[in-house]
Scaffold this active site. Structure first.
Site, PDB file in Angstrom:
ATOM      1  N   GLU A 195       3.510  -5.792  -5.857  1.00 30.79           N
ATOM      2  CA  GLU A 195       2.122  -6.216  -5.614  1.00 30.79           C
ATOM      3  C   GLU A 195       1.393  -6.410  -6.942  1.00 30.79           C
ATOM      4  OE1 GLU A 195       0.156  -3.933  -2.492  1.00 30.79           O
ATOM      5  OE2 GLU A 195       1.572  -4.703  -1.016  1.00 30.79           O
ATOM      6  N   GLU A 318       7.779  -5.409   2.555  1.00 32.39           N
ATOM      7  CA  GLU A 318       6.844  -4.476   3.207  1.00 32.39           C
ATOM      8  C   GLU A 318       6.293  -5.154   4.447  1.00 32.39           C
ATOM      9  OE1 GLU A 318       3.915  -2.379   0.858  1.00 32.39           O
ATOM     10  OE2 GLU A 318       5.267  -2.292  -0.863  1.00 32.39           O
TER      11      GLU A 318
END
Ligand code: AHR
Length: 512
Positions: A195, A318
Site C-alpha cells: 500500500e 488483500e
C-alpha cells in the site's frame, strides 16, 4: 386444449425430475486452452496485527495446546487440511516498518519496537524470519514475504533476500548459518512494499514505480531461486495507479497487487456489525462484494494494453469483509457468519473466472483478524464458515478452468438488483468436474439446468454450506453450527445436470 395438455405434461415431467420449469440455464464448455486456476488464488495473509501472529499462530509457551516451539499445532493441522498454497507476511502496513534484522538471533536479545499501525502495542520480535519459515514448512505452504520499502533502505531489502536465498559464503549468509539454517530458504514470492499509496509511504504512482525499479534491481535472483517480484498496486478503484505501474515497470514485475475490502455499509467510519445486520445491509454487503468483478475487469483491461500476453499477474493480496470489531476484543477481531461464507465463495468464483489474469490472492487474515479462517480463545479454536468455503473450493486449485454462460436471476430489494447466482467450474487432472454455485438470494431457491458441452460424466454428488439465518456463526459454545453437509439436490436428467440451490447457500458439485 393441445397447449394445455402440453403444459400439463411439461409440469408433470418437471415435478418428477424435481426441478422447476423456470430453471436458469447454464452452459459449461470443455475448454481447449491451457488456462488453469492457479492454486495461489487460495493464498492467506498473516500480519503482526491484533491476535493473528501473537496469540494466533505463535502462542504463550504456557498455553496448554500442542505446539512446536511456540507454533500452535491445532491451527496448523486445520490449515493443512485446506491446502493453503502461500502465506503472506509480515504485513500489511506493518511490513513497511518492519526491520528484518530485529527478528533474527537469540530471542532474548532481539530489539523491541512499537507497532504504530496496530494499537501501539509492543512488538518483541520473537516471531521473525526463521519462525515464519518454520511455520510455512509445517503448513507445507510457500512463503510470500513483503519487503519494507516505506521506511527501509535498498540495502536492507537486498540483504534480507541474500540472507534468505544466497548459498555463497558471505557475512550475511554466515549469520543465517549461525542462526541454525545452513541452506538457503529459497523464498520466491517477494513483495516490494505494501500500500505504497497509503501506509507504505504515501507515494504517488510515479514515485513508487521509480523506487520499485531501484529496490527490485538489488533484490537479486540467486542461483535456483528467481524472485517473483510483486509490485504494490492499487487501492481498489484507483485505475491510474495500475496504468502508471504498467507503463513504468511493465514486465519487470511478476505481479501487481490490488487491495479491495467489502464494507457492509460502504463507509470506513461505521462499517457495520459482523453479526447484527438485516436483509438490507446483507444485500448492500453483497453488492459491494460483487464489485470485485468489475474492479478486476477494469484493472485487467489496463494490464492487457501493456501486457497482452498476460505475463504479469494481478495479485489480489488483500480481500475480504471488514466490519466493526467485536466489542471489547483485540484489534480488528471480527466474528464470521454465513454472510462471510457467501462473500468468500462469490469472490473466489470471481477470481476463478478471471484466472487468465488473477494468479494469486490472499484473504485478510488467517487467524483472529478480519475475515479469519480460524478464531482462537485460549485453548479453544474454531473453524469459521469462511474456512469451510476454502475447504469446499480446494478442488479448483490448479484445475483447468471451464467457461460458463448463464443469465442470473435477480435478487431484488427496494428496486435495487444484484445477480442472485454466481458460479465457477473446473476440471481436474483426473477429469473430475467441479462446479461451485452460490445462491445469494436471502429468500428464494434457484433451480438450474446445465448442459455440459464436450464433457463426459455420468454421476453427480455434492456438498453444501448453509444455515437457517444469514447471521448464524460458529461460536466457542457451538463451534459446529455451520459445517459442510452432503447435498442431494442435484441429479442427471438425460444429458443435463439439474439442481435446486437453497436460499443463501454455497454448493459444490462433483461430476464424474
Ligand atoms: O489487513 C489489514 C490492513 O489493511 C493491512 O495492514 C493494510 O495493508 C490494509 O490497509
Amino acid at each position: 386444449m393441445k397447449k394445455l395438455l402440453l403444459l400439463l405434461a411439461l409440469s408433470v415431467t418437471g415435478m418428477r425430475y424435481g426441478y422447476s420449469q423456470s430453471a436458469t440455464n447454464l452452459t459449461i464448455t470443455a475448454n481447449d486452452s491451457k488456462l488453469t486456476i492457479s492454486r495461489h488464488i487460495y493464498g492467506q495473509f498473516s500480519e503482526h496485527l491484533g491476535r493473528c501472529i501473537y496469540d494466533g499462530f505463535w502462542v504463550d509457551p504456557k498455553l496448554q495446546v500442542a505446539k512446536q516451539d511456540r507454533i500452535r499445532l491445532d491451527v496448523v493441522e486445520a490449515l493443512k487440511k485446506i491446502n493453503i498454497p502461500n502465506l503472506r507476511w509480515p504485513g500489511g502496513c506493518f511490513a513497511d516498518e518492519y526491520h528484518w534484522r530485529d527478528g533474527i538471533g537469540p530471542r532474548a536479545t532481539r530489539p523491541k519496537m512499537v507497532n504504530t499501525n496496530w494499537g501501539g502495542v509492543s512488538e518483541d520480535n520473537s516471531f521473525g524470519t526463521h519462525e515464519f519459515l518454520e511455520l510455512c514448512k509445517l503448513l507445507k505452504t510457500e512463503p510470500y514475504i513483503a519487503g519494507n520499502m516505506g521506511s527501509g533502505t535498498v540495502e536492507e531489502m537486498a540483504k534480507w533476500v541474500e540472507y534468505l536465498n544466497c548459498s555463497a559464503e558471505t557475512t550475511v549468509t554466515n549469520l543465517r548459518k549461525q542462526n541454525g539454517h545452513p541452506e538457503p530458504f529459497k523464498v520466491t514470492f517477494w513483495g516490494v512494499g505494501n500500500e505504497s499509496w497509503g501506509c507504505g509511504g504515501n507515494m504517488t504512482p510515479e514515485f513508487y514505480s521509480d523506487n520499485y525499479r531501484q529496490y527490485a534491481t538489488y533484490a537479486r535472483d540467486y542461483p535456483g531461486t528467481p524472485l517473483k517480484r510483486v509490485a504494490s498496486g492499487s487501492n481498489g478503484k484507483d485505475y491510474n495507479w495500475t496504468e502508471v505501474c504498467m507503463k513504468n515497470i511493465g514486465r519487470s514485475m511478476w505481479g501487481l497487487t490490488l487491495h479491495w475490502y467489502t464494507l457492509p455499509t460502504g463507509d470506513w467510519g461505521k462499517k457495520g456489525s459482523a453479526t447484527q445486520f438485516d436483509e438490507k445491509e446483507y444485500f448492500n454487503t453483497m453488492k459491494n462484494c460483487l464489485e470485485m468483478d468489475e474492479i478486476v475487469s477494469k484493472h485487467s483491461a489496463i494490464m492487457d494494453k501493456y501486457d497482452p500476453g498476460k505475463k504479469v499477474a494481478l495479485v489480489v493480496d488483500e480481500w475480504g469483509i471488514w466490519t466493526d470489531p467485536e466489542p471489547n476484543s483485540s484489534v480488528l477481531y471480527q466474528q464470521n457468519s454465513l454472510r462471510d461464507a457467501l462473500i468468500a465463495a462469490s469472490t473466489l468464483n470471481i477470481f476463478n473466472n478471471h484466472c487468465d489474469r488473477v494468479k494469486m490472492a490472499n484473504l485478510a487474515q488467517t487467524v483472529n483478524v478480519l475475515q479469519a479462517l480460524i478464531l482462537t480463545n485460549k485453548e479453544k479454536m474454531l473453524l469459521t464458515p469462511t474456512y469451510h468455503v476454502f475447504d469446499l473450493y480446494k478442488v479448483h486449485q490448479d484445475a483447468k478452468y471451464l467457461p460458463i454462460k448463464f443469465e442470473s436471476p435477480d435478487y431484488e430489494i427496494d428496486g435495487k438488483k444484484i445477480p442472485a447466482l454466481n458460479v465457477s467450474a473446473s476440471i481436474d487432472a483426473n477429469k473430475v468436474i467441479h462446479i461451485s454455485l452460490v445462491n445469494l438470494d436471502a429468500n428464494k431457491k434457484i433451480s438450474i439446468k446445465t448442459s455440459l458441452k464436450g464433457l463426459n460424466w455420468s454421476t453427480v454428488s455434492g456438498q453444501i454450506l448453509n444455515s437457517e439465518k444469514l447471521t448464524d456463526v460458529n461460536s466457542f459454545e457451538n463451534p459446529n453450527k455451520l459445517k459442510i453437509a452432503g447435498f442431494a439436490g442435484a441429479s442427471k436428467q438425460g444429458d443435463e445436470l439439474v439442481a435446486d440451490l437453497p436460499a443463501h447457500s454455497v454448493v459444490v458439485l462433483t461430476l464424474k
